[in-house]
Design a protein around this motif. Structure first.
Motif, PDB file in Angstrom:
ATOM      1  N   PRO A 419      45.026  29.984 -50.812  1.00 38.46           N
ATOM      2  CA  PRO A 419      46.045  30.957 -50.390  1.00 38.46           C
ATOM      3  C   PRO A 419      45.389  32.251 -49.934  1.00 38.46           C
ATOM      4  CG  PRO A 419      45.963  30.817 -52.780  1.00 38.46           C
ATOM      5  CD  PRO A 419      45.087  29.722 -52.263  1.00 38.46           C
ATOM      6  N   PRO A 420      46.055  33.031 -49.073  1.00 42.59           N
ATOM      7  CA  PRO A 420      45.489  34.300 -48.617  1.00 42.59           C
ATOM      8  C   PRO A 420      45.173  35.223 -49.793  1.00 42.59           C
ATOM      9  CG  PRO A 420      47.406  33.692 -47.308  1.00 42.59           C
ATOM     10  CD  PRO A 420      47.374  32.741 -48.464  1.00 42.59           C
ATOM     11  N   GLY A 421      44.093  35.959 -49.667  1.00 48.42           N
ATOM     12  CA  GLY A 421      43.727  36.892 -50.735  1.00 48.42           C
ATOM     13  C   GLY A 421      42.257  37.245 -50.681  1.00 48.42           C
ATOM     14  N   ILE A 422      41.802  37.916 -51.741  1.00 45.15           N
ATOM     15  CA  ILE A 422      40.423  38.352 -51.857  1.00 45.15           C
ATOM     16  C   ILE A 422      39.709  37.460 -52.868  1.00 45.15           C
ATOM     17  CG2 ILE A 422      38.899  40.308 -52.298  1.00 45.15           C
ATOM     18  CD1 ILE A 422      40.866  40.712 -49.997  1.00 45.15           C
ATOM     19  N   TYR A 423      38.573  36.926 -52.479  1.00 44.49           N
ATOM     20  CA  TYR A 423      37.814  36.018 -53.336  1.00 44.49           C
ATOM     21  C   TYR A 423      36.376  36.526 -53.510  1.00 44.49           C
ATOM     22  CZ  TYR A 423      41.683  32.790 -52.633  1.00 44.49           C
ATOM     23  OH  TYR A 423      42.933  32.225 -52.611  1.00 44.49           O
ATOM     24  N   THR A 424      35.762  36.094 -54.592  1.00 42.41           N
ATOM     25  CA  THR A 424      34.354  36.387 -54.817  1.00 42.41           C
ATOM     26  C   THR A 424      33.535  35.163 -54.441  1.00 42.41           C
ATOM     27  OG1 THR A 424      34.840  37.909 -56.625  1.00 42.41           O
ATOM     28  CG2 THR A 424      32.603  37.041 -56.502  1.00 42.41           C
ATOM     29  N   LEU A 425      32.627  35.349 -53.506  1.00 38.65           N
ATOM     30  CA  LEU A 425      31.751  34.277 -53.042  1.00 38.65           C
ATOM     31  C   LEU A 425      30.394  34.463 -53.724  1.00 38.65           C
ATOM     32  CD1 LEU A 425      31.204  31.936 -50.981  1.00 38.65           C
ATOM     33  CD2 LEU A 425      30.403  33.716 -49.418  1.00 38.65           C
ATOM     34  N   ARG A 426      29.983  33.509 -54.555  1.00 44.09           N
ATOM     35  CA  ARG A 426      28.695  33.589 -55.254  1.00 44.09           C
ATOM     36  C   ARG A 426      27.732  32.573 -54.647  1.00 44.09           C
ATOM     37  NH1 ARG A 426      30.451  33.127 -59.916  1.00 44.09           N
ATOM     38  NH2 ARG A 426      30.490  35.330 -60.478  1.00 44.09           N
ATOM     39  N   VAL A 427      26.579  33.071 -54.227  1.00 45.51           N
ATOM     40  CA  VAL A 427      25.564  32.236 -53.582  1.00 45.51           C
ATOM     41  C   VAL A 427      24.322  32.207 -54.466  1.00 45.51           C
ATOM     42  CG1 VAL A 427      24.178  31.882 -51.519  1.00 45.51           C
ATOM     43  CG2 VAL A 427      26.462  32.905 -51.323  1.00 45.51           C
ATOM     44  N   GLU A 428      23.940  31.017 -54.925  1.00 45.11           N
ATOM     45  CA  GLU A 428      22.773  30.860 -55.795  1.00 45.11           C
ATOM     46  C   GLU A 428      21.652  30.156 -55.038  1.00 45.11           C
ATOM     47  OE1 GLU A 428      23.627  29.137 -59.599  1.00 45.11           O
ATOM     48  OE2 GLU A 428      25.659  29.984 -59.620  1.00 45.11           O
ATOM     49  N   THR A 429      20.456  30.742 -55.103  1.00 42.10           N
ATOM     50  CA  THR A 429      19.251  30.131 -54.535  1.00 42.10           C
ATOM     51  C   THR A 429      18.245  29.946 -55.663  1.00 42.10           C
ATOM     52  OG1 THR A 429      18.102  32.203 -54.037  1.00 42.10           O
ATOM     53  CG2 THR A 429      19.697  31.407 -52.401  1.00 42.10           C
ATOM     54  N   HIS A 430      17.052  29.445 -55.336  1.00 45.47           N
ATOM     55  CA  HIS A 430      16.014  29.291 -56.355  1.00 45.47           C
ATOM     56  C   HIS A 430      15.572  30.654 -56.885  1.00 45.47           C
ATOM     57  CE1 HIS A 430      15.310  24.972 -56.099  1.00 45.47           C
ATOM     58  NE2 HIS A 430      15.426  25.054 -54.777  1.00 45.47           N
ATOM     59  N   ASP A 431      15.746  31.690 -56.087  1.00 42.62           N
ATOM     60  CA  ASP A 431      15.220  33.012 -56.445  1.00 42.62           C
ATOM     61  C   ASP A 431      16.222  33.914 -57.132  1.00 42.62           C
ATOM     62  OD1 ASP A 431      12.642  32.561 -55.209  1.00 42.62           O
ATOM     63  OD2 ASP A 431      13.706  32.681 -53.295  1.00 42.62           O
ATOM     64  N   ASP A 432      17.486  33.806 -56.757  1.00 43.61           N
ATOM     65  CA  ASP A 432      18.450  34.743 -57.328  1.00 43.61           C
ATOM     66  C   ASP A 432      19.875  34.247 -57.116  1.00 43.61           C
ATOM     67  OD1 ASP A 432      19.071  35.237 -54.657  1.00 43.61           O
ATOM     68  OD2 ASP A 432      17.940  37.115 -54.568  1.00 43.61           O
ATOM     69  N   SER A 433      20.817  35.071 -57.561  1.00 47.93           N
ATOM     70  CA  SER A 433      22.244  34.798 -57.378  1.00 47.93           C
ATOM     71  C   SER A 433      22.906  36.091 -56.942  1.00 47.93           C
ATOM     72  CB  SER A 433      22.869  34.302 -58.683  1.00 47.93           C
ATOM     73  OG  SER A 433      24.265  34.162 -58.541  1.00 47.93           O
ATOM     74  N   ARG A 434      23.693  36.046 -55.873  1.00 48.56           N
ATOM     75  CA  ARG A 434      24.366  37.238 -55.365  1.00 48.56           C
ATOM     76  C   ARG A 434      25.832  36.921 -55.101  1.00 48.56           C
ATOM     77  NH1 ARG A 434      20.588  41.077 -53.752  1.00 48.56           N
ATOM     78  NH2 ARG A 434      18.453  40.298 -53.832  1.00 48.56           N
ATOM     79  N   GLN A 435      26.672  37.952 -55.181  1.00 49.70           N
ATOM     80  CA  GLN A 435      28.088  37.727 -54.927  1.00 49.70           C
ATOM     81  C   GLN A 435      28.630  38.733 -53.921  1.00 49.70           C
ATOM     82  OE1 GLN A 435      29.717  37.923 -58.901  1.00 49.70           O
ATOM     83  NE2 GLN A 435      30.335  40.052 -58.646  1.00 49.70           N
ATOM     84  N   TYR A 436      29.630  38.294 -53.174  1.00 43.70           N
ATOM     85  CA  TYR A 436      30.189  39.074 -52.071  1.00 43.70           C
ATOM     86  C   TYR A 436      31.699  38.871 -52.018  1.00 43.70           C
ATOM     87  CZ  TYR A 436      25.280  38.744 -50.867  1.00 43.70           C
ATOM     88  OH  TYR A 436      23.925  38.791 -50.942  1.00 43.70           O
ATOM     89  N   ARG A 437      32.357  39.732 -51.296  1.00 41.75           N
ATOM     90  CA  ARG A 437      33.794  39.586 -51.114  1.00 41.75           C
ATOM     91  C   ARG A 437      34.056  38.702 -49.901  1.00 41.75           C
ATOM     92  NH1 ARG A 437      36.534  44.870 -49.499  1.00 41.75           N
ATOM     93  NH2 ARG A 437      35.997  44.184 -47.424  1.00 41.75           N
ATOM     94  N   LEU A 438      34.920  37.734 -50.081  1.00 33.78           N
ATOM     95  CA  LEU A 438      35.375  36.872 -49.000  1.00 33.78           C
ATOM     96  C   LEU A 438      36.868  37.036 -48.855  1.00 33.78           C
ATOM     97  CD1 LEU A 438      35.005  34.537 -46.932  1.00 33.78           C
ATOM     98  CD2 LEU A 438      35.362  32.957 -48.840  1.00 33.78           C
ATOM     99  N   ILE A 439      37.322  37.315 -47.665  1.00 34.65           N
ATOM    100  CA  ILE A 439      38.752  37.518 -47.415  1.00 34.65           C
ATOM    101  C   ILE A 439      39.312  36.293 -46.733  1.00 34.65           C
ATOM    102  CG2 ILE A 439      40.478  38.949 -46.247  1.00 34.65           C
ATOM    103  CD1 ILE A 439      38.460  41.246 -46.323  1.00 34.65           C
ATOM    104  N   LYS A 440      40.307  35.693 -47.377  1.00 37.51           N
ATOM    105  CA  LYS A 440      40.998  34.531 -46.751  1.00 37.51           C
ATOM    106  C   LYS A 440      42.314  35.031 -46.147  1.00 37.51           C
ATOM    107  CE  LYS A 440      42.789  30.732 -45.463  1.00 37.51           C
ATOM    108  NZ  LYS A 440      43.639  29.967 -46.323  1.00 37.51           N
ATOM    109  N   GLN A 441      42.450  34.863 -44.838  1.00 38.76           N
ATOM    110  CA  GLN A 441      43.668  35.315 -44.174  1.00 38.76           C
ATOM    111  C   GLN A 441      44.782  34.290 -44.324  1.00 38.76           C
ATOM    112  OE1 GLN A 441      42.179  36.061 -40.170  1.00 38.76           O
ATOM    113  NE2 GLN A 441      42.187  38.250 -40.567  1.00 38.76           N
TER     114      GLN A 441
END
Length: 441
Positions: A419-441
């Motif tokens: 559904p439309p809204g604001i989501y947290t996108l977490r990307v994990e690699t061998h070196d680290d883990s980072r998170q970003y805002r993803l907007i679903k229209q």
């Protein structure tokens, strides 16, 4: 402040008289709409009368939204003023710090240097101990019979010296423990007046409100009310007909201020941005101590692992407020509610989570983009992710409540079913883990 967009989205006619939303330039309309949905939902679920909210995200813009009513037939508007309760304490703390900068006081000065003796008030308590709640003093607002004494004559204007005389025996020796106490900030206001020879209200206006153009912010009883105040509600009763002179003259430097959500954003943004205090004073203000992790007029907490500076406020009648500042991104959230009981803190946490879902602290944005690239954002269907020079182990998507709604390891995936809204996108690699805002229209 100028407002370029008055309505973020068109609401059904049945709700038009209850909910309005406005946004400043550059605020993502999808994000603004999410803030409004969160605010409306929180009000409806908790059966609250009205809410005024502000969110400032550096580099993105300012959003102001309202929901509900002041009283039947009168919707909340963005320029309505609410009691901010103990959020007054930050103003008082800053006044004292400005006096330190001027060389008129020192934080290590003892009370006996400025004030007469009072029963149960240790004259060796320092100004710093007042401001960070390590004085050990008894809270006059917790004394048995305090509410009855204040409300027995709602038109009475209380003198602070009288209130101080109500304090019971101290709870602990100064500097040996921590306890939140309104008595501390009443004494701090008295110190400011004694040092300057100017009333606390005038000092507040001359030193902070006028320079920052906070013309909708005022100290009740001592200032004129120039604009519309939202009616206060408690236990289903509209208390606007009850005079607030006794209540707010007693709260004074510890809790008698009123403001709008927009001006509270201005206040926090200017203060935390170094436009009010010098770096040394800001360091004193944000040196947190005790079980309350308290600095000077502000406390420290955590939201989704992020370090947040915050303060809440409640005053009988009733009003409830919450201010939050994300120390990494500079994001500010203000929530004002015209009803008790209420939990402005809970809504502020929700909005802060949404506002900071795409921030990663103090890293340069170009560096962030070099590390993780994903597009499009906002997205309708497929999202594509690239991490230069690294292999992706896992990608997860969480909703605003922190619940995981998707997981994969592919560099392209579909969000069409979300559904439309604001989501947290977490990307994990061998070196680290980072998170970003993803907007679903």
């Amino acid at each position: 402040m100028s407002i370029t967009t008055k309505f973020i989205r068109m609401l059904p006619a049945v709700l038009l008289m209850l909910t309005f939303s406005c946004a400043a330039q550059n605020m993502d309309p999808v994000l603004a709409a999410q803030f409004q949905r969160t605010t409306d939902s929180f009000r409806q679920v908790n059966k609250l009368r009205g809410i005024s909210v502000g969110v400032f995200i550096p580099g993105t813009g300012t959003w102001k939204g309202v929901s509900g009513i002041s009283h039947p037939g009168a919707p909340i508007t963005a320029d309505m003023e609410f009691g901010i309760g103990s959020n007054t304490k930050l103003f008082t703390g800053v006044l004292l710090l400005k006096l330190v900068e001027q060389g008129r006081i020192r934080l290590e000065d003892s009370l006996h240097r400025y004030l007469p003796s009072y029963q149960n008030i240790d004259p060796n308590i320092t100004i710093r101990q007042l401001l960070n709640h390590t004085s050990g003093l008894d809270d006059v607002t917790a004394v048995a019979g305090y509410p009855d004494s204040i409300l027995s004559n709602p038109n009475r204007i209380f003198k602070t010296g009288e209130l101080i005389s109500w304090a019971g025996p101290p709870l602990f020796a100064p500097g040996t423990s921590w306890n939140y106490c309104n008595t501390n900030y009443l004494l701090a206001g008295m110190v400011a007046e004694r040092v300057t020879g100017i009333s606390y209200g005038q000092l507040l206006r001359d030193s902070i409100l006028k320079p920052l153009n906070l013309d909708s912010t005022f100290l009740d009883v001592h200032d004129s009310v120039l604009f519309t105040v939202a009616h206060p509600w408690q236990a289903g009763t509209d208390n606007s007909v009850v005079p607030r002179k006794a209540l707010n003259s007693a709260a004074w430097a510890a809790g008698a201020m009123y403001s709008t959500s927009g001006e509270m954003l201005q206040w926090y943004t200017a203060l935390m941005g170094g436009k009010v205090l010098n770096p040394s004073s800001l360091k004193d203000m944000t040196t947190f101590v005790g079980s309350g992790s308290y600095g000077i007029g502000i406390a420290r907490t955590s939201v989704n692992g992020r370090t947040i500076w915050q303060h809440g406020g409640t005053i009988w009648g009733g009003y409830n407020s919450s201010m939050m500042y994300d120390s990494a991104s500079g994001t500010v959230v203000c929530v004002l509610i015209n009803q008790l009981p209420a939990q402005a803190f809970q809504l502020a946490r929700m909005l802060m989570s949404e506002a900071t879902a795409n921030t990663t602290g103090l890293q340069d944005q170009k560096e962030i983009q070099a590390l993780v690239q994903f597009y499009p954002n906002p997205a309708n269907d497929w999202v594509h992710i690239n991490v230069p020079g690294r292999s992706i182990l896992r990608i997860s998507v969480c909703n605003a409540a922190g619940q995981q709604v998707m997981e994969c390891s592919d560099t392209s995936f579909s969000v069409a079913e979300l559904p439309p809204g604001i989501y947290t996108l977490r990307v994990e690699t061998h070196d680290d883990s980072r998170q970003y805002r993803l907007i679903k229209q």
